[in-house]
Design an enzyme around this catalytic site. Structure first.
Site, PDB file in Angstrom:
ATOM      1  N   GLY C 209       0.801  -1.206   0.000  1.00 15.36           N
ATOM      2  CA  GLY C 209       0.000   0.000   0.000  1.00 15.36           C
ATOM      3  C   GLY C 209       0.837   1.260   0.000  1.00 15.36           C
ATOM      4  CG  LEU C 235      -2.353  -2.619  -5.156  1.00  9.19           C
ATOM      5  CD1 LEU C 235      -2.207  -2.080  -6.557  1.00  9.19           C
ATOM      6  CD2 LEU C 235      -3.007  -1.610  -4.245  1.00  9.19           C
ATOM      7  CG  ASP C 236       1.263  -3.595  -3.647  1.00  8.31           C
ATOM      8  OD1 ASP C 236       1.570  -3.103  -4.749  1.00  8.31           O
ATOM      9  OD2 ASP C 236       0.956  -2.932  -2.662  1.00  8.31           O
ATOM     10  CD  GLU C 237      -0.511 -10.291  -2.190  1.00  9.89           C
ATOM     11  OE1 GLU C 237       0.067 -11.369  -2.439  1.00  9.89           O
ATOM     12  OE2 GLU C 237      -0.452  -9.733  -1.084  1.00  9.89           O
TER      13      GLU C 237
ATOM     14  NE  ARG D 219       3.280 -12.310  -2.552  1.00 15.02           N
ATOM     15  CZ  ARG D 219       3.502 -11.631  -3.663  1.00 15.02           C
ATOM     16  NH1 ARG D 219       3.854 -12.273  -4.751  1.00 15.02           N
ATOM     17  NH2 ARG D 219       3.341 -10.328  -3.698  1.00 15.02           N
TER      18      ARG D 219
END
Lengths: 292, 292, 292, 292
Positions: C209, C235-237, D219
């Site tokens: 974020g 988002l951001d993943e 991840r």
């Protein structure tokens, strides 16, 4: 402080003070006393006692509403008593910097970009090259550029005379060899002692001299690096300011090592210039003290 | 696969195959054909064509229910045709390793701890020292320890004879100089070529010879490092396997540099030994190819 | 090939081939057979069998005097038989890249400098910004620049339509978000899946974020970093391509962390773009396979 | 000092002094005055003014022939005047440390090896485990070892009571959780505030909770790390002391990440313990000030 002065809050000045002197007890107390006397407040302080040389080094940042004269007057007896070499300057004042280049653009580009971005407290009144290739880059950043060929002894002497003249004319405080590929004469090295920084494209004391990446390739090293150091007449032997390395492997050609190494050259040189401009680099014989 | 074989699933073997030969088209196809013929499945594959030497290098991991003889039979014509130097081994087989030490414990401790923890595919039938200091440490890990002083030429010759005898007796495949502080004779270096690894306590080609940390301190370097390399008669000039560095600053004494550097020595040596034991290190003249 | 052409040695072409397919025995042999058939020589080869997804990945560089059609014809039956997703391209062909920016210059400067220096195989037909600030920088590198404000939903929809139109018009293969500070709509994310790279100014999965450096400062972390990842609607993943960190300490303000982090952002993004342009980045579900 | 003693030079004592107080001008001068009064010489000095909390932090090393009482008497009025939290100790005094472990040996092995090698100024009167596995390792280093199972709430309460009793009995100053795999109760966390260090096997604030390496693998991160932090009731949220990372790639399984990460865990924890024992770690709210 006079009654008048206390009526309106004076604007705060921020000073950076560096001290070098023979080590002995009482220095910090004497210095801090002078600072209290000048109504200063220490906001950053670093010190180092060199066992090898017996020298004491200190860097202070001080905020104060006193003027420079008040400061210098308060410090004078301490400086006298302890035999200090000292400098006092305004925090963040841009250091007047002359950059020497040849054809490779990466270090110059990096320095000028950071300067414009406000990350490097320098001003660059002039870039000088032994090739004209980087004129356009300098021009983009609004920096005057001069070049002259250096292909024989006479041209080299001419070029170095112009460097000295430019230093004089622009009150240059720092000369940066940003992949300037000529060896400076011993005379110029001596004249620039302690105020010229070179970027060597190797992890010193690794591969000295020409073509260190080719040497690194031939030797099959697993890390390549860059070294920013003060210029001395002893080529590649000046006091080291900063070094970085990056991992490589057998699959990289000598040409690829050059490209990979350029990133380290740019950031290592920029870091060294930043520290110098912030008065964080002091000399302890052949070594540097870096107050990061 | 024959009907009988398919009735009970054969247990899978895992092989590691390394190849070195003059580079030319068709090698991969010929090799992969032999592997298919032997009912093998390639699970890991790395290759490198050295432009400097014109040599092709390959490392394969293969799973197969075929026996070793089947494999070797399938590979034989390919090996013949391309003039290959090759090795075939079981993945994970512990490599018989002789460790030489002096007084410093950190590398031996690290190697034996990793070995016991299952992180280093070696077995250590013997540790030999020119000092008795590390006997207790070896004993804790259940490893036999021998020591004999090496203070003159005769003792040195004796010690080296015992090393060669131990290599013979224990079928040693790898000799590790884990801060063994004696210079090996040219004869022993030659005898161990390509199967002895030394840890040098400096970032080669930096400070060679004795007391590199003291040299590093005197020169004021900002990074110190360690280099694991093959032993050759040319001291500190053998092919480099792995290198690491760590950041230091002016405030570290030469003695502190030693302590800081020991971490890098331990991990660098352990990494080199692991790669060697996993057949990931191939020689390309004075350079190494590392198939990580 | 014409009879005339065969009289003189044809110039060598260099191809890069990427393969993704369900893992099974025989793939390498089948592929290398097709390459031999097309008179190709494998100069680089990397492969990976993903245990988590059961997928086989391969990247090959091949030199050959055969034309592309010959190659594709030879490969067709293999591709068919193993159900391969594949790409074939010329090694070093510049990838058509659209760069999106806001006000921060460091990533754009770095990308365009490297592109001009021949270190990044991309061509940039257009830079688009939601602010006009970087027009001059783009212009210095001779790259067309368009900007339009994005301050409400309608402007955002307009901007994204122009992005899609530009992608179409310039045959864009890669979209780079070089510190573009707007969140893309899910529709645009979906449209760009697998061909848009973002630089996140934090070590993901760390501080997501807004204002990650402020978060890092508040938490007192000792390393800050940057992450280049594929853009996804989450988002951001998106799948991570590259990450770097740099050491900081308590004395750095949140504002200084921003400046320090920018270096990592620039180099991390440039590395990711380089690997993408060289066809070294393959997708394995939420993970990337990077054939360095 | 007795007349006899004054005839021969008194032996020098080395003190380490830490100070925390509200920031204001004059602190350094007042402190250095007290030190001069006690005939002390400052050999190391670091300070930090926290802008976020308005707190001043200082760590001094002082050599002096004065006794501790002389020192404390000279400092008392300064401490009083500035409202200082302070500690004074002998440089290098081993800190009494209790180590808690489970089954993993790498951190305990590293700590005890460094302790014995003279690199870690701690003494370890006891190691406690919730498993008996590491008894032999502790015994090799001559350290008493106790274990008791912690498989239900009652056993956990018992174990924690024994921890508190051991802290009391051995005058423990530091508790190190060296891969102790039980969550401490909020009560124990509170009791140990500021004097218990945990090693978390991830780069916080990355993957919290159980199995961070598995999360990291899923991840697809390109760097994995370790974080040493103070224990607080907020799991994994205590002030960070040190962090390290190491590069990994897609080819590493979750199990391999565990092995790779263990090196970072060991060195990160050892570094944090060393700094703590040398009084280099001060608390600034949720952040730490580290005077390296």
């Amino acid at each position: 402080m006079s009654p008048a002065a206390s009526a309106v809050p004076a604007s705060l000045e921020h000073w950076v003070l560096t001290i070098t002197c023979p080590d002995q007890p009482g220095i910090v107390h004497a210095l801090s006393g002078a600072i209290v006397e000048a109504a200063g407040n220490i906001t950053e302080s670093q010190q180092f006692s060199s066992e090898t040389s017996g020298t004491f080094f200190m860097r202070l940042q001080i905020e104060s509403s006193s003027g420079r004269e008040v400061f210098e007057a308060a410090l004078a007896p301490v400086v006298e008593r302890y035999g200090m070499d000292w400098t006092i300057d305004t925090v963040g004042r841009p250091v007047r910097t002359l950059v020497l280049v040849s054809k490779a653009a990466h270090c110059l580009n990096d320095l000028l970009f950071r300067q414009r971005a406000g990350q490097l407290p320098v001003e660059v009144p002039l870039v000088m090259g032994n090739h004209p290739d980087l004129a356009e880059l300098a021009s983009f950043y609004g920096v005057p550029f001069e070049s002259a060929p250096v292909t024989d002894a006479e041209q080299k002497a001419d070029f170095e005379r112009r460097v000295l003249a430019a230093i004089d004319e622009h009150d240059i405080e720092l000369v940066v060899l940003a992949r300037y590929m000529q060896i400076l004469s011993p005379e110029l090295c001596a004249a620039l002692e302690g105020r010229a920084i070179n970027i060597h494209h190797s992890f010193l004391p690794g591969f000295k001299g020409a073509n260190p990446y080719k040497q690194a390739h031939g030797r099959g090293v697993k890390l390549i690096g860059a070294t920013a150091h003060f210029v001395t007449a002893d080529l590649d032997e000046g006091p080291i300011i900063e070094q970085n390395v990056v991992r490589v492997d057998h699959s990289r050609s000598a040409r690829e090592l050059v490209a990979i190494g350029q990133d380290e050259e740019s950031r290592t040189l920029a870091q060294a210039v930043k520290w110098f401009a912030e008065q964080r680099v002091l000399l302890d014989g052949a070594r540097t003290v870096i107050f990061r």
